[in-house]
Enzyme design. Sequence first.
Site, PDB file in Angstrom:
ATOM      1  N   GLU A 304     -16.410  37.834 -25.898  1.00  0.00           N
ATOM      2  CA  GLU A 304     -16.168  37.495 -24.494  1.00  0.00           C
ATOM      3  C   GLU A 304     -16.068  38.754 -23.628  1.00  0.00           C
ATOM      4  O   GLU A 304     -16.381  38.731 -22.447  1.00  0.00           O
ATOM      5  CB  GLU A 304     -14.868  36.673 -24.386  1.00  0.00           C
ATOM      6  CG  GLU A 304     -14.994  35.511 -23.417  1.00  0.00           C
ATOM      7  CD  GLU A 304     -13.835  34.530 -23.507  1.00  0.00           C
ATOM      8  OE1 GLU A 304     -14.087  33.388 -23.894  1.00  0.00           O
ATOM      9  OE2 GLU A 304     -12.687  34.893 -23.199  1.00  0.00           O
ATOM     10  N   HIS A 333     -20.134  35.349 -51.899  1.00  0.00           N
ATOM     11  CA  HIS A 333     -20.911  34.313 -52.577  1.00  0.00           C
ATOM     12  C   HIS A 333     -21.622  33.405 -51.588  1.00  0.00           C
ATOM     13  O   HIS A 333     -22.090  32.334 -51.953  1.00  0.00           O
ATOM     14  CB  HIS A 333     -19.989  33.513 -53.505  1.00  0.00           C
ATOM     15  CG  HIS A 333     -19.378  34.385 -54.567  1.00  0.00           C
ATOM     16  ND1 HIS A 333     -19.965  34.596 -55.801  1.00  0.00           N
ATOM     17  CD2 HIS A 333     -18.266  35.163 -54.545  1.00  0.00           C
ATOM     18  CE1 HIS A 333     -19.217  35.439 -56.498  1.00  0.00           C
ATOM     19  NE2 HIS A 333     -18.184  35.810 -55.752  1.00  0.00           N
ATOM     20  N   LYS A 447     -17.574  24.971 -17.865  1.00  0.00           N
ATOM     21  CA  LYS A 447     -16.329  24.362 -17.374  1.00  0.00           C
ATOM     22  C   LYS A 447     -16.629  23.476 -16.171  1.00  0.00           C
ATOM     23  O   LYS A 447     -16.148  22.349 -16.072  1.00  0.00           O
ATOM     24  CB  LYS A 447     -15.325  25.446 -16.948  1.00  0.00           C
ATOM     25  CG  LYS A 447     -14.558  26.082 -18.087  1.00  0.00           C
ATOM     26  CD  LYS A 447     -13.413  26.925 -17.523  1.00  0.00           C
ATOM     27  CE  LYS A 447     -12.674  27.689 -18.600  1.00  0.00           C
ATOM     28  NZ  LYS A 447     -11.647  28.569 -18.099  1.00  0.00           N
TER      29      LYS A 447
HETATM   30  O1  PA5 Z   1      -9.726  35.104 -22.944  1.00  0.00           O
HETATM   31  C1  PA5 Z   1      -9.668  34.298 -22.036  1.00  0.00           C
HETATM   32  O2  PA5 Z   1      -9.386  34.629 -20.881  1.00  0.00           O
HETATM   33  C2  PA5 Z   1      -9.914  32.829 -22.313  1.00  0.00           C
HETATM   34  O3  PA5 Z   1     -10.239  32.596 -23.633  1.00  0.00           O
HETATM   35  C3  PA5 Z   1      -8.674  32.018 -21.957  1.00  0.00           C
HETATM   36  O4  PA5 Z   1      -7.606  32.461 -22.737  1.00  0.00           O
HETATM   37  C4  PA5 Z   1      -8.901  30.524 -22.186  1.00  0.00           C
HETATM   38  O5  PA5 Z   1     -10.023  30.083 -21.457  1.00  0.00           O
HETATM   39  C5  PA5 Z   1      -7.679  29.727 -21.779  1.00  0.00           C
HETATM   40  O6  PA5 Z   1      -7.381  29.969 -20.442  1.00  0.00           O
HETATM   41  P1  PA5 Z   1      -5.959  29.601 -19.856  1.00  0.00           P
HETATM   42  O7  PA5 Z   1      -4.954  30.491 -20.490  1.00  0.00           O
HETATM   43  O8  PA5 Z   1      -6.084  29.826 -18.387  1.00  0.00           O
HETATM   44  O9  PA5 Z   1      -5.706  28.163 -20.173  1.00  0.00           O
END
Ligand code: PA5
Length: 478
Positions: A304, A333, A447
Amino acid sequence: MSYKTKEWRDSMRVTLDYNNMTETFLGDKGFSDKKLASYRTAATKAFSYVKENRGKDELYMGWTELPYNQKEIVADILETAKSVRRKFKYFVVLGIGGSALGPIMAFNALCHLHYNDLPRAKRKGPKFYVEDNVDPVRMRDLLDVIEPAETCFNVISKSGATSETMTQYLVILDLLKKAGVPVEDNVIFTTDAKKGNLNKIAAEYNGKIKCYVLPDGVGGRFSELCPVGLLPAAVLGIDIKGLLAGAAYMDSICRSSSIAKNPALACAVLQVAAMNEGKNVGVMMPYSDNLKYLADWYCQLWAESLGKNVTLDGMPCNVGQTPVKSLGVTDQHSQVQLYTEGPYDKVVTFLSLKKYACEFPIPHGCEDIPDVAFLGGHTMEELIQAENAATAYALTKAGRMNYTLYIPELNAFTLGELLFLFELQTAYAGAMFNIDTFNQPGVEEGKKATFALLGKAGYAEKKKELDSLPEKKTEYIV
Ligand code: PA5
């Protein structure tokens, strides 16, 4: 922060061995000293960028200060954890992504591998579950094994707007109401200081819901060392001061701009140099069941943060490396055949324990079958370490890049070291690519489409766009 003695801390130092990335071991498939030296300027620049911007909330770099600025929060968390352990039989985290992967990782790393199956007297805390999906079967099955009135639900969401987490919350809210349990007694929120729906909900309960803050400059995937990870860890009896002390220790080691002295910078340079030569896959391979979910946590951090299509100067780019989790020896394996003989597109990072939490002798037996008998008299630790070394050797012999992070033993301190090392490595690598390491715009489109499909107000245009997609051709459905 003082944590045991300097001698002890130094004995717990995580070290990097990257010999198997170099031409000495890989021939023309490895990096020459000259090649690595050519990254010096970029590495120094990345180091300076991170150093200069440490702690800046507006750049989402507040995570660099978490090892130092949470004294009161830690004390509060320890108090809450004590009362949760006293009052509840179950502790359930509701969250997803950065709000779930850290708690899962620390639980698996530092608790008994069958923790929930142990009798209460052998567990430090309540039974522990993390719900990081909206699979209806999983929710149904969770509800089959917990008793709502006896459960503390830690709802973790920075935005308070994540459909998955808020769906889980709605289910739990309904459950608690039907059971006649006051919500404020069984729920703890971890969320933004002021913004978001969880704060609105907390306000409706007149401040009676306990809330922890996910600080402004800390994004989800960099949040394990703030209350997101610290509260669940403390409930489990994990030494959270040790986690933070380990992170601070790694930070102190990574204060040099020299690749030879800063392991996080060295890892970033190795990975970026490898990516620039087409190594688009980064395999994280711990030789430890306890570290299986550290690989999961790392995958999110790396994917990410680095998967971006535009530089900070607005120039198009498509950078990033596909992280893959692999468990030693299990995946020897299944995946290692590909790693040794498939495309030259991978870098393997081994996480190798110098000492496991226990010895397990292999008994003598089957003396008339030499193929089996040779194992007797060794230990399982010897076997797993030999297999780790043998896999690194086989990869190197086949000209495949790999390096090893050696961990003296697994404890809260060394886990804290690893977390901070990977976070710094990611920040350096992002700076070397000149991208925004801390945003995730690519996640947004999906989203929005979900909101449109479920009829959320304000998404009518998106719904129209989805409805106007070409009809699927039946001949393509076989
Ligand atoms: O790393 C990130 O920012 C995302 O993976 C968020 O943690 C995830 O989308 C959850 O978001 P939130 O904490 O706003 O619910």
